[in-house]
Design a protein around this motif. Sequence first.
Motif, PDB file in Angstrom:
ATOM      1  N   ILE A  19     -39.945 -11.225 -17.054  1.00 34.83           N
ATOM      2  CA  ILE A  19     -39.577 -10.961 -18.438  1.00 34.83           C
ATOM      3  C   ILE A  19     -40.617 -12.313 -19.113  1.00 34.83           C
ATOM      4  O   ILE A  19     -40.710 -13.197 -18.956  1.00 34.83           O
ATOM      5  CB  ILE A  19     -38.390 -11.280 -18.821  1.00 34.83           C
ATOM      6  CG1 ILE A  19     -37.195 -10.169 -17.952  1.00 34.83           C
ATOM      7  CG2 ILE A  19     -37.829 -11.496 -20.245  1.00 34.83           C
ATOM      8  CD1 ILE A  19     -37.537  -8.847 -18.482  1.00 34.83           C
ATOM      9  N   TRP A  20     -40.964 -12.035 -20.356  1.00 31.13           N
ATOM     10  CA  TRP A  20     -41.696 -12.915 -21.142  1.00 31.13           C
ATOM     11  C   TRP A  20     -40.912 -13.741 -22.108  1.00 31.13           C
ATOM     12  O   TRP A  20     -39.751 -12.960 -22.754  1.00 31.13           O
ATOM     13  CB  TRP A  20     -42.682 -12.161 -21.968  1.00 31.13           C
ATOM     14  CG  TRP A  20     -43.905 -11.437 -21.072  1.00 31.13           C
ATOM     15  CD1 TRP A  20     -43.941 -10.407 -20.423  1.00 31.13           C
ATOM     16  CD2 TRP A  20     -45.228 -12.310 -20.796  1.00 31.13           C
ATOM     17  NE1 TRP A  20     -45.280 -10.305 -19.912  1.00 31.13           N
ATOM     18  CE2 TRP A  20     -45.822 -11.410 -19.978  1.00 31.13           C
ATOM     19  CE3 TRP A  20     -45.608 -13.752 -21.255  1.00 31.13           C
ATOM     20  CZ2 TRP A  20     -47.067 -12.070 -19.643  1.00 31.13           C
ATOM     21  CZ3 TRP A  20     -47.064 -13.850 -20.896  1.00 31.13           C
ATOM     22  CH2 TRP A  20     -47.591 -13.150 -19.835  1.00 31.13           C
ATOM     23  N   TYR A  21     -40.933 -14.823 -22.208  1.00 31.35           N
ATOM     24  CA  TYR A  21     -40.430 -15.836 -22.795  1.00 31.35           C
ATOM     25  C   TYR A  21     -41.150 -16.596 -23.971  1.00 31.35           C
ATOM     26  O   TYR A  21     -42.355 -16.691 -23.652  1.00 31.35           O
ATOM     27  CB  TYR A  21     -39.488 -16.670 -22.034  1.00 31.35           C
ATOM     28  CG  TYR A  21     -38.441 -16.344 -21.463  1.00 31.35           C
ATOM     29  CD1 TYR A  21     -36.999 -16.338 -21.824  1.00 31.35           C
ATOM     30  CD2 TYR A  21     -38.325 -15.415 -20.266  1.00 31.35           C
ATOM     31  CE1 TYR A  21     -35.827 -16.037 -21.332  1.00 31.35           C
ATOM     32  CE2 TYR A  21     -37.438 -14.905 -19.618  1.00 31.35           C
ATOM     33  CZ  TYR A  21     -36.036 -15.216 -20.166  1.00 31.35           C
ATOM     34  OH  TYR A  21     -34.962 -14.649 -19.200  1.00 31.35           O
ATOM     35  N   VAL A  22     -40.567 -17.121 -24.966  1.00 27.18           N
ATOM     36  CA  VAL A  22     -41.103 -18.084 -25.968  1.00 27.18           C
ATOM     37  C   VAL A  22     -40.312 -19.112 -25.756  1.00 27.18           C
ATOM     38  O   VAL A  22     -39.168 -19.243 -26.108  1.00 27.18           O
ATOM     39  CB  VAL A  22     -41.284 -17.487 -27.386  1.00 27.18           C
ATOM     40  CG1 VAL A  22     -41.638 -18.744 -28.258  1.00 27.18           C
ATOM     41  CG2 VAL A  22     -41.885 -16.459 -27.643  1.00 27.18           C
ATOM     42  N   GLU A  23     -40.943 -20.423 -25.512  1.00 35.88           N
ATOM     43  CA  GLU A  23     -40.415 -21.920 -25.803  1.00 35.88           C
ATOM     44  C   GLU A  23     -40.617 -22.352 -27.019  1.00 35.88           C
ATOM     45  O   GLU A  23     -41.826 -22.586 -27.324  1.00 35.88           O
ATOM     46  CB  GLU A  23     -40.825 -22.584 -24.540  1.00 35.88           C
ATOM     47  CG  GLU A  23     -40.003 -23.993 -24.373  1.00 35.88           C
ATOM     48  CD  GLU A  23     -40.614 -24.831 -23.242  1.00 35.88           C
ATOM     49  OE1 GLU A  23     -39.809 -26.081 -23.079  1.00 35.88           O
ATOM     50  OE2 GLU A  23     -41.323 -24.468 -22.782  1.00 35.88           O
ATOM     51  N   LYS A  28     -36.276 -25.377 -26.325  1.00 39.87           N
ATOM     52  CA  LYS A  28     -35.415 -24.163 -26.710  1.00 39.87           C
ATOM     53  C   LYS A  28     -36.305 -22.783 -26.266  1.00 39.87           C
ATOM     54  O   LYS A  28     -37.343 -22.805 -26.558  1.00 39.87           O
ATOM     55  CB  LYS A  28     -35.080 -24.206 -28.106  1.00 39.87           C
ATOM     56  CG  LYS A  28     -34.204 -25.105 -28.592  1.00 39.87           C
ATOM     57  CD  LYS A  28     -33.698 -25.175 -30.167  1.00 39.87           C
ATOM     58  CE  LYS A  28     -32.819 -26.468 -30.498  1.00 39.87           C
ATOM     59  NZ  LYS A  28     -31.437 -26.529 -29.692  1.00 39.87           N
ATOM     60  N   LYS A  29     -35.387 -21.937 -25.560  1.00 44.61           N
ATOM     61  CA  LYS A  29     -36.204 -20.526 -25.226  1.00 44.61           C
ATOM     62  C   LYS A  29     -35.589 -19.542 -25.627  1.00 44.61           C
ATOM     63  O   LYS A  29     -34.457 -19.449 -25.745  1.00 44.61           O
ATOM     64  CB  LYS A  29     -36.355 -20.716 -23.391  1.00 44.61           C
ATOM     65  CG  LYS A  29     -37.004 -22.002 -22.721  1.00 44.61           C
ATOM     66  CD  LYS A  29     -36.874 -22.115 -21.566  1.00 44.61           C
ATOM     67  CE  LYS A  29     -37.657 -23.273 -20.686  1.00 44.61           C
ATOM     68  NZ  LYS A  29     -36.939 -24.291 -21.064  1.00 44.61           N
ATOM     69  N   LYS A  30     -36.356 -18.561 -25.657  1.00 42.94           N
ATOM     70  CA  LYS A  30     -35.905 -17.231 -26.097  1.00 42.94           C
ATOM     71  C   LYS A  30     -36.531 -16.054 -25.159  1.00 42.94           C
ATOM     72  O   LYS A  30     -37.769 -16.058 -25.405  1.00 42.94           O
ATOM     73  CB  LYS A  30     -36.094 -17.134 -27.653  1.00 42.94           C
ATOM     74  CG  LYS A  30     -35.557 -15.853 -28.306  1.00 42.94           C
ATOM     75  CD  LYS A  30     -34.101 -15.646 -27.961  1.00 42.94           C
ATOM     76  CE  LYS A  30     -33.592 -14.254 -28.418  1.00 42.94           C
ATOM     77  NZ  LYS A  30     -32.128 -14.127 -28.346  1.00 42.94           N
ATOM     78  N   SER A  31     -35.817 -15.139 -25.010  1.00 45.61           N
ATOM     79  CA  SER A  31     -36.338 -13.931 -24.222  1.00 45.61           C
ATOM     80  C   SER A  31     -36.966 -13.139 -25.503  1.00 45.61           C
ATOM     81  O   SER A  31     -36.345 -12.731 -26.271  1.00 45.61           O
ATOM     82  CB  SER A  31     -35.145 -13.423 -23.419  1.00 45.61           C
ATOM     83  OG  SER A  31     -35.923 -12.078 -22.760  1.00 45.61           O
ATOM     84  N   LEU A  32     -37.981 -12.451 -24.847  1.00 45.56           N
ATOM     85  CA  LEU A  32     -38.797 -11.478 -25.765  1.00 45.56           C
ATOM     86  C   LEU A  32     -38.151 -10.009 -25.263  1.00 45.56           C
ATOM     87  O   LEU A  32     -38.243  -9.185 -25.818  1.00 45.56           O
ATOM     88  CB  LEU A  32     -40.250 -11.635 -25.940  1.00 45.56           C
ATOM     89  CG  LEU A  32     -40.950 -12.810 -26.321  1.00 45.56           C
ATOM     90  CD1 LEU A  32     -42.215 -12.636 -26.355  1.00 45.56           C
ATOM     91  CD2 LEU A  32     -40.567 -12.846 -27.888  1.00 45.56           C
TER      92      LEU A  32
END
Length: 348
Positions: A19-23, A28-32
């Motif tokens: 799974i790709w994420y943005v930090e 703070k991290k958020k799953s795409l």
Amino acid sequence: MKTFFKIENMRLFQRENGIWYVEFYRGKKKSLGTRDRKLAERLFKELQKEALKGKLIFLEKTQRITLDEFIQEYVTYAEAVKAPTTAYRDKYALQKFREFLGNISLAIINVKRLEDYITFLRARGRKASSINIELRHLKSAFSKAKEWGYLRENPFAKIKLLKEEKTPPAFILPDEMKKIFDYLREKDLIFYKLVFFTLETGARRIEVLRARWEDIDWKRKIIILHGKGNKKRVIPLSSRLEKVLEGERKDKGKLFPYEHHDTLSHKWQKVMKALGLKYRFHDIRHTTASWLVMNGVSLKVVQELLGHSDIRTTQIYAHLAPEVLREAIETGLRVTPKIHPVELKVVK
């Protein structure tokens, strides 16, 4: 875990599960929600554009926090790290603010809503000084909301405190104080001793509530008072106060059986109502300072006795000592050349 992009405190990475994420900033991290690299890159670039515009809105729970949720979290924090009185006032200010706004999202609280709240308080007859106290507590709370990442800016930072009317502090006249003591000796001996203790020491409510028998040194005739932020100050034990406390003398424990400062205020107001007087409990402290100044005690000594960190706080009592001020002028300006009034010439 591989990082493919890192732009403006943001990075795109893929976890071991694919799974790709943005930090974002501060970890703070958020799953795409995708394993597709090209889609993840496209979403990342869109988020980057929003961030550069200053309009990035995080979709995690912390960015959707409501006022109720924040109050609960902040009060828990305040009660753990702040003095009990400060934490209580924080909670009170936030609850009153919540009653006015309702349980709205923290993110939509803006300057307009704050100004509406101030207008509401003024319409209800609240004094500027009282409103300012509430605003200071709210500003402190919302500064923490910003620090925790719940807000980009603190809306209270743009609110100016109200202009306060500078009025001399109220103090109780000697005959009124005698009337109060006569009443309390008959109706409530414990509260009588507490009021007497407050007058003789100039103690704040929190200092009165924290007073303990083991803080009294009977041989040296001093009392150690414990104030806000665990600050301590030493006060002389007067012969008058010693006589009042002597009969109840113990080795340890609280001097007075009260836990909350509101209890003192409520009991005091009942006494005021019964006697037809209008003073606050804090005015006892003003009375201590006022009587000292009117009896010729210097402002510097009064500052030390009352525990004022700034002499400017003590100077509100200066008007009560005209003779002391006159003496200061007469003795302090002796170097001024003596000029007889008849020697002055008026130039037209």
